[in-house]
Design an enzyme around this catalytic site. Sequence first.
Site, PDB file in Angstrom:
ATOM      1  N   MET A  42       4.846 -13.700 -28.961  1.00 30.07           N
ATOM      2  CA  MET A  42       4.275 -12.374 -28.707  1.00 30.07           C
ATOM      3  C   MET A  42       2.821 -12.398 -29.163  1.00 30.07           C
ATOM      4  O   MET A  42       2.446 -13.223 -29.999  1.00 30.07           O
ATOM      5  CB  MET A  42       4.951 -11.279 -29.553  1.00 30.07           C
ATOM      6  CG  MET A  42       6.449 -11.237 -29.515  1.00 30.07           C
ATOM      7  SD  MET A  42       7.030  -9.932 -28.448  1.00 30.07           S
ATOM      8  CE  MET A  42       8.774 -10.373 -28.360  1.00 30.07           C
ATOM      9  N   GLY A  68       9.972 -16.630 -32.632  1.00 30.35           N
ATOM     10  CA  GLY A  68      10.089 -18.054 -32.333  1.00 30.35           C
ATOM     11  C   GLY A  68       8.800 -18.800 -32.643  1.00 30.35           C
ATOM     12  O   GLY A  68       8.795 -19.814 -33.346  1.00 30.35           O
ATOM     13  N   ASN A  99      18.957 -11.052 -42.255  1.00 31.12           N
ATOM     14  CA  ASN A  99      18.625 -10.288 -43.455  1.00 31.12           C
ATOM     15  C   ASN A  99      19.783  -9.315 -43.687  1.00 31.12           C
ATOM     16  O   ASN A  99      20.754  -9.294 -42.926  1.00 31.12           O
ATOM     17  CB  ASN A  99      17.251  -9.600 -43.341  1.00 31.12           C
ATOM     18  CG  ASN A  99      17.208  -8.542 -42.245  1.00 31.12           C
ATOM     19  OD1 ASN A  99      18.247  -8.021 -41.829  1.00 31.12           O
ATOM     20  ND2 ASN A  99      16.027  -8.214 -41.785  1.00 31.12           N
ATOM     21  N   ASP A 111      10.158 -14.968 -40.881  1.00 31.68           N
ATOM     22  CA  ASP A 111       9.910 -16.150 -40.034  1.00 31.68           C
ATOM     23  C   ASP A 111       9.339 -17.300 -40.853  1.00 31.68           C
ATOM     24  O   ASP A 111       9.662 -18.470 -40.600  1.00 31.68           O
ATOM     25  CB  ASP A 111       8.941 -15.787 -38.899  1.00 31.68           C
ATOM     26  CG  ASP A 111       9.493 -14.680 -38.026  1.00 31.68           C
ATOM     27  OD1 ASP A 111      10.727 -14.611 -37.862  1.00 31.68           O
ATOM     28  OD2 ASP A 111       8.693 -13.874 -37.515  1.00 31.68           O
ATOM     29  N   GLY A 120      -1.307 -10.279 -41.535  1.00 28.94           N
ATOM     30  CA  GLY A 120      -0.834 -10.815 -40.264  1.00 28.94           C
ATOM     31  C   GLY A 120       0.387 -11.707 -40.436  1.00 28.94           C
ATOM     32  O   GLY A 120       0.952 -11.824 -41.530  1.00 28.94           O
TER      33      GLY A 120
HETATM   34  O1  RIB Z   1       9.017 -11.198 -37.425  1.00 27.99           O
HETATM   35  C1  RIB Z   1       7.728 -10.744 -37.139  1.00 27.99           C
HETATM   36  C2  RIB Z   1       7.495 -10.809 -35.679  1.00 27.99           C
HETATM   37  O2  RIB Z   1       8.361  -9.905 -35.031  1.00 27.99           O
HETATM   38  C3  RIB Z   1       6.108 -10.417 -35.244  1.00 27.99           C
HETATM   39  O3  RIB Z   1       5.235 -11.499 -35.160  1.00 27.99           O
HETATM   40  C4  RIB Z   1       6.354  -9.740 -33.902  1.00 27.99           C
HETATM   41  O4  RIB Z   1       5.745 -10.397 -32.851  1.00 27.99           O
HETATM   42  C5  RIB Z   1       7.862  -9.662 -33.732  1.00 27.99           C
HETATM   43  O5  RIB Z   1       8.336 -10.659 -32.932  1.00 27.99           O
END
Ligand code: RIB
Length: 309
Positions: free
Chosen positions: A12, A42, A186, A254, A289
Site C-alpha cells: 500500500m 506484506g 494480536n 509488521d 511512519g
Molecule cells: O500494519 C500497518 C500497515 O497496515 C500500514 O502500512 C498500512 O498500509 C496497512 O496495511
Amino acid sequence: MPDSIAVIGSNMIDLVTYVERMPNRGETLEAPRFQQGFGGKGANQAVAAARLGATVAMITCVGDDGFGHQTRENLERNGVDVSHLRMVKGAVSGVAPIFVEPDGENAILIVKGANVHLSPDDVAAAATTLAACDAILLQLEVPLETVYAAVAFGAENGVTTILNPAPANRDLDLSQLAGLDWFCPNESELAALSGMPADTDAGVVEAARTLIAQGIRNVVVTLGGRGARLVTTEEVHVIDPVPVDPVDTTGAGDAFIGSFARFLSGGATPLDALNLAARYAAHSITGHGTQSSYADGAAFDTFCRDHDV
Ligand code: RIB
C-alpha cells in the site's frame, strides 16, 4: 538458499496524518503533519526482513499507476526480489489513509486496490521460488483463497509457513490452515478469530489453544505494551516488552513479524527469534511512519546495545 523468505501479500501507499485529536463527524480540523510512505502489511514485513539481511522475494500485485511503479522501485531499493510482482492493467494500487494521535496510537483505513487480484495462480507461478525458501510469510490483506493456497504449498513442500492474520477477517476458515507452522495474531485478532475473549493472560492461552486444537502448530500473540506470548500444546512462554517512548506505533506488528521470520530462518531458536523481534518492533515505534521507521542490521545492533538487551 539460506535465510530466504517469500512474502505473499499486500503493498500500500501510506498517507499518514499526525493529528492532535481525531476529528468529530462533520468537523474540519487542522493537523500539524503529513507523511507519505511505503506500507502494506506484506511489503512492510518483506522490507523489515530484507533490511536485516534476509534474501526476500515478494509475490504481490500493484496497479498500473504511479504508486505501482514507486512501490516496485521501493522494494528493489530495499533488495527485495520483485520477479513475482504483477502490475494489474487498469487497477489502482492499494492506499492506506492513517491517523496517528500524539500518544503514537493509530487508526488505519485500507483501500486494497490491486491487492485483491493476488490469486492462487500467482502462488503457483512462483512455485520454484517458494519451494527454495526457508519460510513463507502471509497476512490477510489479499484474498483468502491465495492464503490457503500458500499454506497448502508450504505444507506439501516442507516450507515453514507463518500467517499474521491481520487485519482480522471472520471469514478465515481455520480448517484451511491445517499444517500452518506459525499463527501470529494480536489480541483483538485472536479474540475475533477464536470467538473467545482474549483480554487476560489466561484468556489468551485458552483462545490460542482452541486454534492449536484445529491443527495450527504454534501461536504467537502480540500484546502491544505487554509483550507477546508463545503458546504451544504443552508450553506458554512470555516474551517481555521492551520499554521505549512511542512516537508512532504504525507498522510495529509488521516489524515484529518480518523480523521474527528473518531471525527464525537465520537459525535462531523460536524464543530467541521472538525476543529479538520484540526489540526490533520496539525500535520501530521510536520513529515516524512504517517502513521509514525500520532499522537495518547496524542500527538494530546499536539500539540493542543502547537498551542493554
Ligand atoms: O500494519 C500497518 C500497515 O497496515 C500500514 O502500512 C498500512 O498500509 C496497512 O496495511
